[in-house]
Design an enzyme around this catalytic site. Structure first.
Site, PDB file in Angstrom:
ATOM      1  N   GLU A  30       6.248 -39.955 -14.301  1.00 41.35           N
ATOM      2  CA  GLU A  30       5.558 -41.245 -14.395  1.00 41.35           C
ATOM      3  C   GLU A  30       4.032 -41.174 -14.526  1.00 41.35           C
ATOM      4  OE1 GLU A  30       6.876 -43.514 -11.010  1.00 41.35           O
ATOM      5  OE2 GLU A  30       8.829 -43.903 -11.895  1.00 41.35           O
ATOM      6  N   GLU A  54      15.765 -42.111 -12.680  1.00 38.31           N
ATOM      7  CA  GLU A  54      15.626 -42.876 -11.433  1.00 38.31           C
ATOM      8  C   GLU A  54      16.065 -44.314 -11.671  1.00 38.31           C
ATOM      9  OE1 GLU A  54      11.834 -42.881  -9.379  1.00 38.31           O
ATOM     10  OE2 GLU A  54      11.528 -40.769  -9.880  1.00 38.31           O
TER      11      GLU A  54
HETATM   12  C1  FCB Z   1       9.237 -44.285  -8.493  1.00 38.53           C
HETATM   13  C2  FCB Z   1       8.811 -42.913  -7.986  1.00 38.53           C
HETATM   14  C3  FCB Z   1       9.626 -42.437  -6.805  1.00 38.53           C
HETATM   15  C4  FCB Z   1       9.877 -43.544  -5.814  1.00 38.53           C
HETATM   16  C5  FCB Z   1      10.468 -44.738  -6.513  1.00 38.53           C
HETATM   17  C6  FCB Z   1      10.840 -45.862  -5.592  1.00 38.53           C
HETATM   18  O1  FCB Z   1       8.182 -44.872  -9.208  1.00 38.53           O
HETATM   19  O2  FCB Z   1       8.939 -41.967  -9.023  1.00 38.53           O
HETATM   20  O3  FCB Z   1       8.971 -41.333  -6.216  1.00 38.53           O
HETATM   21  O4  FCB Z   1       8.690 -43.876  -5.192  1.00 38.53           O
HETATM   22  O5  FCB Z   1       9.560 -45.198  -7.493  1.00 38.53           O
END
Ligand code: FCB
Length: 443
Positions: A160, A336
C-alpha cells in the site's frame, strides 16, 4: 447469490504484517512513534502484539485446522538488516523456519517485504523522502530472496504505497507525522523506484518468482450523484489514490501528479500479479475548506452498515474493483479484505457477501486466484492500537489466548469446500463479547 465453485488450486488464507503480530520489534520507526503519548489509541504498544514471533508453529497449526491452504505475512526489515548492509543470520534463519513451517502444513506462503515499518537507521536517514532508500530497499529485497526464494514463490515488494504516503505525509497520523503534500509525492516516487529496482533485481536472479505489489484500492463515489462538483472531486480521488501507481507501473514511467515530484522510470513490465487490498467505499463531497485533500470531504452514506471503525460495508465495491482490474491482464490475488468487528456481529455477512462478490467477478472474467482475509488474529492495528479487532480469531494481548470467532468456522467451510456453503446459515449474532469457546465446528 451464486453457489458456483472457485477455480481449482484457489488460495485461501489470511494475511498479517510482522509489526502487528510478532511483538518485540523495537528497532523500527513505528516502535519509536508508539512511545509518544497520544499517537496510538489508549497509548497501546505493539509489544507483545500476538507474540507470533514465538508462537508461529501453533498459530499455523490452528490456521491449517481451519482449512486455510495459504498464508500471507511480512518480514521485519529491522530484524533482518539492523544496521546498513549488516544482515542478521538469526533473523534470516527464523524466517526460514516460518516458511518451512508453512510448507510442511501445505500452506502456500506469500511474503511481503515492506509492510509499513522502516528500520530506525532508514528513518534516521530520511525514510522514503530520501532517494537512496529505494536502492537500500532493493538491496534488502535482493538479499532476502537469495536466502529465502527457494521457499516461497510469491513476493510482494511494498504494501500500500498510497496509504504510507497519505497517513504519514498528508494526514500526519503515522510516522513520520508530516503534513506536506510535496513530501507525500516524493515518497510515492521513491516507493515506486524501490519497487521497480527490487522487481528487476529479484527477477534477474530468480525469474521463476512471482513478484507484485499490494494496492489499496477504494471506491470513491460522489456524495451527490448528480452534483457536478462532487463528481469532479470523487473522480480526482479515484485518479490520485487508485490510478497513479497502477498507471505508472503499466507505462513504466511516472504519471501526473508524480511527475511533479521527480523523474523515474521502470521496466515495461514490473508486476507478475496484482495484489488487491479492498475494504470499503467512501463518498466524497466538494468542500472548499478541504484544499489539502483535493477539496474532497469524505462522508458516510446515511443508514449504511458500518464496521467498528465506521467503514462502510460495501461488497459491490470488491466486484467493481475486480472488474476494473481486468484491464491489467494479470492474475489477481485479493491480498487483504476484512472488517473491524469485535462482536463478530457483521463479519459472517461481510465474509459471505465479499466472497460472493469475488465469485461474480470471476464469472465476469476477472482472473482472481486467491483470497487472504485480513486477518487471522486480533492484532496491533497501527494508530488504532488493540481496539480495532479484525481477527477471525480473538487474541487477547495480555493472556495471549486465541479464541476462534464464529466467522472463523464459516471461513473454514468456504476454504474446505472451495465455494460458498450451500444454504448457509449465518451464525447467531453475538450480543455480548464472545465467551471462550473450543475450536469451531468445521463440518
Ligand atoms: C490495511 C493494512 C493492514 C491493516 C488493515 C486493516 O490498510 O495493510 O496492515 O491495517 O488495513
Amino acid at each position: 447469490m451464486t453457489n458456483g465453485r472457485f477455480p481449482e488450486n484457489f488460495l485461501w488464507g489470511t494475511a498479517t504484517a510482522a509489526h502487528q503480530v510478532e511483538g518485540g520489534n523495537h528497532a523500527n520507526d513505528w516502535w519509536a512513534w508508539e512511545q509518544v503519548a497520544g499517537h496510538i489509541k489508549n497509548d497501546d504498544r505493539s509489544d507483545p502484539a500476538c507474540e507470533h514471533y514465538d508462537r508461529f508453529l501453533s498459530d499455523f497449526d490452528l490456521l491449517r485446522s481451519l482449512h486455510q491452504n495459504a498464508h500471507r505475512f511480512s518480514l521485519e526489515w529491522s530484524r533482518i538488516e539492523p544496521a546498513p548492509g549488516e544482515f542478521s543470520s538469526t533473523a534470516l534463519a527464523h524466517y526460514r523456519d516460518v516458511l518451512q513451517a508453512l510448507r510442511e502444513r501445505g500452506m502456500e506462503p506469500v511474503v511481503t517485504l515492506h509492510h509499513f515499518t522502516n528500520p530506525t537507521w532508514i528513518a534516521k536517514s530520511g525514510g522514503w523522502e530520501a532517494p537512496e532508500t529505494a536502492e537500500r530497499f532493493a538491496r534488502f529485497a535482493d538479499r532476502v530472496t537469495d536466502e529465502l526464494g527457494d521457499l516461497s514463490r510469491f513476493w510482494i515488494t511494498v504494501n500500500e504505497p498510497t496509504v504510507i504516503a497519505y497517513q504519514g505525509y498528508v494526514r500526519g497520523e503515522w510516522p513520520p507525522g508530516k503534513r506536506d503534500l510535496g513530501a507525500a509525492l516524493r515518497v510515492l516516487v521513491t516507493l515506486l523506484r524501490g519497487h521497480w529496482m527490487a522487481y528487476e533485481r529479484i527477477k534477474a536472479r530468480h525469474p521463476q518468482l512471482q513478484v507484485g505489489l499490494a494496492h489499496h484500492l477504494r471506491i470513491f463515489d460522489p456524495a451527490g450523484r448528480f452534483a457536478p462538483q462532487d463528481r469532479a472531486v470523487a473522480a480526482a480521488f479515484g485518479r490520485v489514490f487508485n490510478e497513479t501507481i497502477l498507471q505508472s507501473l503499466r507505462r513504466g514511467r511516472l504519471v501526473f501528479p508524480l511527475t511533479r515530484a521527480g523523474k523515474a522510470s521502470g521496466p515495461p513490465r514490473s508486476q507478475d500479479f496484482i495484489g488487491l487490498n479492498y475494504y470499503t467505499r467512501e463518498l466524497v463531497r466538494f468542500n472548499v475548506h478541504y484544499g489539502a485533500e483535493l477539496f474532497g470531504e469524505r462522508v458516510l452514506p446515511a443508514g449504511a452498515a458500518r464496521s467498528d471503525l465506521t467503514w462502510e460495508l460495501y461488497p459491490d465495491g470488491l466486484y467493481r474493483t475486480l472488474l476494473a482490474l481486468r484491464r491489467e491482464r494479470l492474475p489477481i490475488y485479493v491480498t487483504e479484505n476484512g472488517i473491524a468487528d469485535g462482536r463478530d456481529a457483521m463479519r459472517p455477512d461481510f465474509l459471505l457477501t465479499h466472497v460472493a462478490a469475488m465469485l461474480q467477478a470471476i464469472e465476469a472474467g476477472a482472473p482472481v486466484r486467491g483470497y487472504f482475509h485480513w486477518t487471522c488474529f486480533d492484532n496491533f492495528e497501527w494508530a488504532e492500537g488493540y481496539g480495532a479487532k479484525f481477527g477471525l480469531i480473538a487474541c487477547d494481548p495480555v493472556t495471549q489466548e486465541r479464541r476462534p470467532r464464529p466467522s472463523a468456522g464459516l471461513y473454514a467451510q468456504i476454504c474446505r469446500l472451495n465455494r460458498l456453503p450451500a444454504n448457509v446459515e449465518l451464525p447467531p449474532v453475538p450480543q455480548q463479547p464472545v465467551e471462550p469457546a473450543g475450536p469451531p465446528d468445521l463440518r
